[in-house]
Design an enzyme around this catalytic site. Sequence first.
Site, mmCIF file in Angstrom:
data_model
loop_
_atom_site.group_PDB
_atom_site.id
_atom_site.type_symbol
_atom_site.label_atom_id
_atom_site.label_comp_id
_atom_site.label_asym_id
_atom_site.label_seq_id
_atom_site.Cartn_x
_atom_site.Cartn_y
_atom_site.Cartn_z
ATOM 1 N N HIS A 135 0.683 -1.228 -0.024
ATOM 2 C CA HIS A 135 0.126 0.071 0.102
ATOM 3 C C HIS A 135 0.859 1.301 0.033
ATOM 4 C CE1 HIS A 135 -3.018 2.860 1.167
ATOM 5 N NE2 HIS A 135 -2.199 3.228 1.848
ATOM 6 N N HIS A 140 1.245 5.162 -2.410
ATOM 7 C CA HIS A 140 1.740 6.635 -1.816
ATOM 8 C C HIS A 140 2.896 7.182 -2.665
ATOM 9 C CE1 HIS A 140 -1.452 7.335 1.163
ATOM 10 N NE2 HIS A 140 -1.247 6.094 1.652
ATOM 11 N N GLU A 183 -5.955 9.252 -0.112
ATOM 12 C CA GLU A 183 -6.359 7.902 -0.097
ATOM 13 C C GLU A 183 -7.534 7.497 -1.118
ATOM 14 O OE1 GLU A 183 -4.519 5.671 1.463
ATOM 15 O OE2 GLU A 183 -3.754 6.707 3.147
ATOM 16 N N SER A 202 -4.270 0.507 -4.529
ATOM 17 C CA SER A 202 -3.458 -0.594 -4.027
ATOM 18 C C SER A 202 -4.772 -1.480 -3.811
ATOM 19 C CB SER A 202 -2.771 -0.399 -2.676
ATOM 20 O OG SER A 202 -3.651 0.476 -1.745
HETATM 21 FE FE LIG Z 1 -2.255 5.213 3.060
#
Ligand SMILES: [Fe+2]
Length: 296
Positions: A135, A140, A183, A202
């Site tokens: 993730h 990110h 997010e 993700s």
């Molecule tokens: Fe995150």
Amino acid sequence: MSAEPRRVEHQQTDKGNVPVYTTAIVEQPWSSYSAEDHATWATLFRRQRELLKGRASREFIDNQERFGMSAEAIPRYEELNAVLAKATGWQLIGVEGLLPELDFFDHLANRRFPVTWWIRRPDQIDYIAEPDLFHDLFGHVPLLLNPVFADYMQAYGCGGVKAHGISAEALANLTRLYWYTVEFGLIREEGGLRIYGSGIVSSKGESIHCLDSAAPNRIGFDLLRIMRTRYRIDTYQKTYFVIDSFDQLMQATLPDFTPLYASLAAQGSIPAGDIIDGDDVVHRGTGEGWSSEGDV
Ligand SMILES: [Fe+2]
């Protein structure tokens, strides 16, 4: 520096899934990743990259390429850092698991992005409740190469440090902004809506759901509206917010939020799936499959 990084996960107790916070910064123990760890990375990398064709923001995929991320092996933080340092001055640091809020904000405010060093187990391929290496790295890190997004992330960290000192409500307002942009954000690009949110890219299921499903709302970015909107942590989002550009995001968040928190406190929160007057509605969700409780 700890010589023996620990895999720190939430713990299942009779009170549910309880977060375990740790503040340690660790060297990525790259040589101790097992063949199984690398295979998990490869499986997830291939699957998501295939799925994200025509779905993820062009910038997101381009930046993964610039980093040289591939299915071959779990990337080394030091190699990513060499690319990142030149581009935006950000730095990845290894962590054992979720950080306490203030530590997290402080890292961002200083252009350090904490990346969980461990990757999920094979039985967690489709779902893990908390951020792991996949993730954090796959989701990110790519946009940290974008100078505007990189500045936005730092501004968020500075804002977090400040909100932390104001009130729990202010912090909740700010957290919603992170949730609905970093997010779970969507962006308008040539050709239509694309994904830039890490929580979406993700996730196999949400990568499809956020763009293809008729169930969720898709609404144009509106800072104050977002800061009032509750969200889901246990299901797909009921609402996604769409930005026109990363510049729009940065510009909207330049002013000091301190006076905003007071007016937000008087207005109350908005349920995750509601449409309200003034919304720039891109798509009104059918609400199919929504559970009526559970917004946080
Ligand atoms: Fe995150």
